[in-house]
Design an enzyme around this catalytic site. Structure first.
Site, mmCIF file in Angstrom:
data_model
loop_
_atom_site.group_PDB
_atom_site.id
_atom_site.type_symbol
_atom_site.label_atom_id
_atom_site.label_comp_id
_atom_site.label_asym_id
_atom_site.label_seq_id
_atom_site.Cartn_x
_atom_site.Cartn_y
_atom_site.Cartn_z
ATOM 1 N N LYS A 179 0.831 -1.208 0.000
ATOM 2 C CA LYS A 179 0.000 0.000 0.000
ATOM 3 C C LYS A 179 0.871 1.266 0.000
ATOM 4 O O LYS A 179 2.062 1.203 0.278
ATOM 5 C CB LYS A 179 -0.955 -0.026 1.202
ATOM 6 C CG LYS A 179 -1.870 -1.261 1.220
ATOM 7 C CD LYS A 179 -2.979 -1.203 0.168
ATOM 8 C CE LYS A 179 -3.512 -2.544 -0.262
ATOM 9 N NZ LYS A 179 -4.529 -3.156 0.582
HETATM 10 C C1 LIG Z 1 -5.578 -4.152 0.948
HETATM 11 C C2 LIG Z 1 -7.043 -3.970 0.970
HETATM 12 C C3 LIG Z 1 -7.837 -4.383 2.057
HETATM 13 C C4 LIG Z 1 -7.353 -5.226 3.206
HETATM 14 O O1 LIG Z 1 -6.218 -4.834 3.820
HETATM 15 P P1 LIG Z 1 -5.240 -5.896 4.530
HETATM 16 O O2 LIG Z 1 -4.319 -5.030 5.292
HETATM 17 O O3 LIG Z 1 -4.585 -6.674 3.443
HETATM 18 O O4 LIG Z 1 -6.075 -6.762 5.407
HETATM 19 C C5 LIG Z 1 -9.192 -4.068 2.034
HETATM 20 N N1 LIG Z 1 -9.751 -3.423 0.998
HETATM 21 C C6 LIG Z 1 -9.041 -3.042 -0.070
HETATM 22 C C7 LIG Z 1 -9.724 -2.297 -1.166
HETATM 23 C C8 LIG Z 1 -7.665 -3.314 -0.130
HETATM 24 O O5 LIG Z 1 -6.977 -2.935 -1.212
#
Ligand SMILES: *Cc1c(COP(=O)(O)O)cnc(C)c1O
Length: 360
Positions: A179
């Site tokens: 991210k």
């Molecule tokens: C990455 C992501 C999540 C979940 O996050 P994690 O930290 O991997 O549990 C939820 N929604 C979206 C749109 C994402 O891209």
């Protein structure tokens, strides 16, 4: 190979992790608290609560808004599965509504028709780093007395007419390794509502207010200070990272002519978690996406498909929502692909990417 994502880990991150190890304060210590304060400031909310990951942030955001069995939550099928799974984990029922073909985000014009007496919340997902039509969604939410729970996992730092992602109701962010701001694993909930914030804190730590005294049922969804320390260093880099992502996106937008390039909506700041294009049905009619991706791979350009299967077509979701057809999401799932836009691209990388994509 130019990879589709590449976490940046500098000496600051390494030093910060070592400092936490040496301090002996490993969990829910000063780094976690500092990260929460920084997030609240960034999102312009009164409270921020760190969790173990983005999925647990979404689940707690729902539970803290008292959403559970018998309640329906409207969201998009064109998202990472965690969006839908968090609704299922809260015991509620996901209701999937089709997307806008230009932004790939929830189509606000279709939301009202999906509202039933059981609807409790709308969960917009700010896909790829661009926010949903929050004005329209907030108007619907107000009219029907619904909660807004933003899945802002891909949109840290994004704004809608100057207002930050995560500040329209309850926000949930992910700090997963790929991210825009990462802590390896991690999540964050943002809210102005003191009772929601308090319930999130309790749910995060077994409902415990005082050591070994439990106010309510809860989980262990805590973040460690090792992770928080990385997240703090990354937040320091956010402005610079976003500028570079936006510069890369502008470079591609100006030069790519073989695919449909992404459009930024008026009044929004896109943070370019992904740079996602669509096969041009006029031009590349003869070409399948699979062969386009193969050519790019051969040219040393990494790609990703976010996401190849819309949520309603996965077995466990189909059992809940039934056999529904959401044509825009289904077509998008077959036509999109993303190319590297991360801040570590060199000038040479950008040239390689443009040349390879324009060959398609
Ligand atoms: C990455 C992501 C999540 C979940 O996050 P994690 O930290 O991997 O549990 C939820 N929604 C979206 C749109 C994402 O891209």
């Amino acid at each position: 190979m130019i990879s589709i994502s590449k976490p940046f880990i500098g000496s600051e991150e390494k030093d910060a992790v070592l400092a936490v190890l040496e301090s002996g304060f490993l969990v829910q210590g000063p780094r976690t608290q500092a990260l929460e304060e920084r997030f609240a400031a960034l999102c312009n909310t009164r409270f921020a609560i760190a969790t173990s990951n983005g999925t647990t942030a979404l689940q707690l955001a729902l539970l803290a808004n008292e959403i559970g069995p018998g309640d329906e939550v409207i969201t998009t099928p064109f998202t990472f599965i965690a969006t839908v799974n968090s609704i299922v984990a809260a015991g509620a029922t996901p209701v999937l509504v089709d997307i806008d073909p230009e932004t790939f985000n929830l189509d606000a014009a279709l939301v009202e028709a999906a509202i039933t007496p059981r609807t409790k919340a709308i969960m917009p997902v700010h896909l790829y780093g661009q926010m949903c039509d929050m004005e329209a969604l907030c108007t619907i939410a107000r009219t029907h007395n619904l909660r807004i729970i933003e899945d802002a996992a891909q949109a840290v730092g994004a704004t809608y007419k100057g207002q930050p992602a995560g500040s329209f109701g309850t926000g949930a962010f992910s700090l997963y390794a790929t991210k825009n701001v990462m802590s390896a694993e991690g999540g964050m909930i943002t809210t102005d509502d003191e009772s929601v914030a308090e319930r999130c804190r309790l749910l995060r730590n077994h409902g415990q207010r005082e050591r070994y005294h439990y106010n309510m049922f809860g989980f262990n969804y805590r973040l460690s200070d090792l992770h928080a320390a990385i997240g703090l260093c990354q937040l320091d880099r956010l402005h610079h990272f976003t500028k570079q992502r936006a510069a890369n996106a502008a470079y591609f937008n100006a030069r790519l002519d073989s695919v449909v390039t992404p459009k930024v909506q008026k009044g929004l700041t896109h943070v370019w978690h992904q740079y996602t294009v669509r096969m041009d049905r006029g031009r590349n009619r003869e070409r399948s996406r699979a062969s386009a991706i193969e050519s790019l791979t051969n040219a040393g350009v990494g790609t990703g498909i976010f996401y190849p299967v819309p949520a309603h077509l996965h077995n466990h979701v189909r059992k809940i929502v039934g056999d529904i057809c959401l044509p825009v999401a289904e077509q998008s799932a077959q036509e999109v692909f993303s190319i590297p836009v991360h801040p570590q691209l060199s000038e040479e990388d950008r040239e390689t990417i443009v040349a390879a994509v324009n060959q398609l």
